[in-house]
Design a protein around this motif. Structure first.
Motif, PDB file in Angstrom:
ATOM      1  N   ASP A   1       0.824  -1.201   0.000  1.00 26.93           N
ATOM      2  CA  ASP A   1       0.000   0.000   0.000  1.00 26.93           C
ATOM      3  C   ASP A   1       0.866   1.263   0.000  1.00 26.93           C
ATOM      4  OD1 ASP A   1      -2.223  -1.608   0.027  1.00 26.93           O
ATOM      5  OD2 ASP A   1      -2.613  -1.386   2.182  1.00 26.93           O
ATOM      6  N   SER A   2       1.986   1.223   0.711  1.00 26.84           N
ATOM      7  CA  SER A   2       2.892   2.371   0.727  1.00 26.84           C
ATOM      8  C   SER A   2       3.464   2.634  -0.659  1.00 26.84           C
ATOM      9  CB  SER A   2       4.026   2.142   1.731  1.00 26.84           C
ATOM     10  OG  SER A   2       3.539   2.099   3.047  1.00 26.84           O
ATOM     11  N   LEU A   3       3.860   1.584  -1.342  1.00 26.81           N
ATOM     12  CA  LEU A   3       4.391   1.733  -2.695  1.00 26.81           C
ATOM     13  C   LEU A   3       3.346   2.339  -3.633  1.00 26.81           C
ATOM     14  CD1 LEU A   3       6.356  -1.624  -2.916  1.00 26.81           C
ATOM     15  CD2 LEU A   3       7.349   0.642  -3.310  1.00 26.81           C
ATOM     16  N   LEU A   4       2.117   1.875  -3.512  1.00 29.17           N
ATOM     17  CA  LEU A   4       1.056   2.403  -4.366  1.00 29.17           C
ATOM     18  C   LEU A   4       0.782   3.870  -4.062  1.00 29.17           C
ATOM     19  CD1 LEU A   4      -1.413  -0.638  -4.296  1.00 29.17           C
ATOM     20  CD2 LEU A   4       0.067   0.078  -6.205  1.00 29.17           C
ATOM     21  N   ARG A   5       0.774   4.229  -2.777  1.00 28.87           N
ATOM     22  CA  ARG A   5       0.557   5.630  -2.409  1.00 28.87           C
ATOM     23  C   ARG A   5       1.669   6.525  -2.929  1.00 28.87           C
ATOM     24  NH1 ARG A   5      -1.097   3.485   2.549  1.00 28.87           N
ATOM     25  NH2 ARG A   5       0.944   3.912   3.455  1.00 28.87           N
ATOM     26  N   LEU A   6       2.873   5.986  -3.024  1.00 28.80           N
ATOM     27  CA  LEU A   6       4.010   6.753  -3.518  1.00 28.80           C
ATOM     28  C   LEU A   6       4.076   6.801  -5.042  1.00 28.80           C
ATOM     29  CD1 LEU A   6       6.702   5.556  -0.957  1.00 28.80           C
ATOM     30  CD2 LEU A   6       5.751   7.873  -1.153  1.00 28.80           C
ATOM     31  N   GLY A   7       3.096   6.183  -5.700  1.00 27.36           N
ATOM     32  CA  GLY A   7       3.013   6.265  -7.150  1.00 27.36           C
ATOM     33  C   GLY A   7       3.666   5.128  -7.896  1.00 27.36           C
ATOM     34  N   ALA A   8       4.132   4.088  -7.202  1.00 33.09           N
ATOM     35  CA  ALA A   8       4.693   2.923  -7.890  1.00 33.09           C
ATOM     36  C   ALA A   8       3.564   2.075  -8.480  1.00 33.09           C
ATOM     37  CB  ALA A   8       5.532   2.092  -6.925  1.00 33.09           C
ATOM     38  N   ALA A   9       3.884   1.304  -9.500  1.00 29.73           N
ATOM     39  CA  ALA A   9       2.902   0.437 -10.159  1.00 29.73           C
ATOM     40  C   ALA A   9       3.404  -0.998 -10.140  1.00 29.73           C
ATOM     41  CB  ALA A   9       2.669   0.890 -11.598  1.00 29.73           C
ATOM     42  N   PRO A  10       2.504  -1.959  -9.958  1.00 28.07           N
ATOM     43  CA  PRO A  10       2.926  -3.364  -9.973  1.00 28.07           C
ATOM     44  C   PRO A  10       3.232  -3.847 -11.387  1.00 28.07           C
ATOM     45  CG  PRO A  10       0.544  -3.216  -9.728  1.00 28.07           C
ATOM     46  CD  PRO A  10       1.061  -1.810  -9.693  1.00 28.07           C
ATOM     47  N   ILE A  11       4.337  -4.543 -11.524  1.00 27.32           N
ATOM     48  CA  ILE A  11       4.683  -5.183 -12.803  1.00 27.32           C
ATOM     49  C   ILE A  11       4.236  -6.631 -12.775  1.00 27.32           C
ATOM     50  CG2 ILE A  11       6.586  -5.931 -14.286  1.00 27.32           C
ATOM     51  CD1 ILE A  11       8.090  -3.456 -13.544  1.00 27.32           C
ATOM     52  N   GLN A  12       4.514  -7.300 -11.680  1.00 27.84           N
ATOM     53  CA  GLN A  12       4.062  -8.657 -11.432  1.00 27.84           C
ATOM     54  C   GLN A  12       4.153  -8.880  -9.925  1.00 27.84           C
ATOM     55  OE1 GLN A  12       7.084 -10.391 -14.020  1.00 27.84           O
ATOM     56  NE2 GLN A  12       8.095 -11.286 -12.250  1.00 27.84           N
ATOM     57  N   GLY A  13       3.815 -10.052  -9.459  1.00 28.72           N
ATOM     58  CA  GLY A  13       3.774 -10.304  -8.031  1.00 28.72           C
ATOM     59  C   GLY A  13       5.063  -9.918  -7.322  1.00 28.72           C
TER      60      GLY A  13
END
Length: 307
Positions: free
Chosen positions: A128-140
């Motif tokens: 959730d922290s990564l997503l809030r910081l604007g990162a996007a998932p590439i894969q698991g």
């Protein structure tokens, strides 16, 4: 004299009652309940809706109050003022990008982690922290950002007790399947169409509010619309609407560098119009309000926006 109501748009996000209360906190940390109920009415909120919200805020320790009903005075706790606008550094970075002061260095920042199921709560919090910081998932377990957020991710990983499970690396030639062109990668990784639509809503509202403010100022003689007056309440309602729309647009935005975005990017136009609207609202308040401390919201965005 009847003053023109501020423009509305059914497509605009509703203003949360809780956000309204925080938006009306004045420089001395107080909220005038009479003003609160009046502005809430302009925004279409019922008295019961406001009362229930205040009851929850007091129960959570975010406010105390003295007096009852519309004559009450609310006192904000020191940590109760941070929900009106996105994080200051985040907003400033957005405007720096708009001014061409934060060009992309061509580097992708990647974060990989494999946190065991036994630490699922920490794993979810890190994600959730990564997503809030604007990162996007590439894969698991693999996330990417175009911005240098490593200095923010690492302290959070340490706080969660999973620092040893996180790997940090960079790449200048990221490829996903057949995609290697940076703008194409950005379009595949982030919901740019949805983000652009939110900024188009913000731009539309800002234009309408600027027009409505011009009509309001021309209809109300100087120094007759004090903070509790009808025009003052209309102006406050405009400001709160703009704050809600600005937050709605900015929250999901990863602030990708302009080099990765379709051009012209609606966010640039919307933020410029929002800044113009903030300045016009603050100036109108200073010019027309005879007495009473204005809410912090009138000056907060002016302090954030580079001129």
């Amino acid at each position: 004299m009847n003053s023109p109501a501020p423009a509305t748009d059914a497509a605009q996000p509703p203003v949360p009652t809780r956000m309204l209360v925080h938006a009306l906190i004045r420089a001395d940390g107080t909220v005038d309940a009479g003003q609160l109920y009046t502005v809430a009415g302009v925004l279409g909120m019922s008295d019961q809706q406001v009362r229930l919200c205040l009851k929850r805020l007091v129960a959570e320790g975010l406010f105390t109050h003295e007096g009852r009903g519309r004559k009450a005075l609310l006192h904000a706790a020191p940590d109760a003022t941070g929900m009106v606008v996105p994080e200051v550094g985040y907003v400033r970075h957005a405007y720096r990008q708009d001014l061409g002061l934060a060009p992309w260095d061509g580097t992708w920042r990647l974060f990989a982690f494999a946190v065991p199921e036994a630490s699922r709560t920490a794993r979810d919090a890190l994600r959730d922290s990564l997503l809030r910081l604007g990162a996007a998932p590439i894969q698991g377990g693999l996330y990417v950002s175009a911005n240098p957020i490593g200095d923010l991710v690492e302290p959070q990983a340490r706080h969660l007790g999973v620092a040893a499970s996180v790997t940090y690396f960079t790449s200048n030639d990221l490829r996903m399947g057949d995609l290697s062109d940076p703008p194409a990668l950005a379009a595949a990784l982030w919901p740019l169409a949805d983000i652009a639509a939110r900024y188009q809503q913000l731009a539309h509202l800002a234009r309408h509010l600027l027009d409505a403010l011009t009509r309001l100022d021309s209809a109300v003689p100087d120094r007759v619309d004090g903070p509790g007056g009808h025009a003052g309440s209309e102006r406050l309602a405009m400001t709160v609407r703009l704050a809600a729309a600005f937050t709605h647009a900015m929250e999901p935005d990863p602030l990708l560098p302009p080099e990765l975005l379709p051009q012209p990017w609606p966010g640039t136009t919307a933020r410029r119009l929002a800044a113009d609207c903030w300045s016009a609202l603050a100036e109108s308040d200073r010019r027309n309000t005879e007495s009473g401390p204005p809410p912090r919201l009138f000056t907060l965005y002016e302090d954030l926006v580079p001129r």
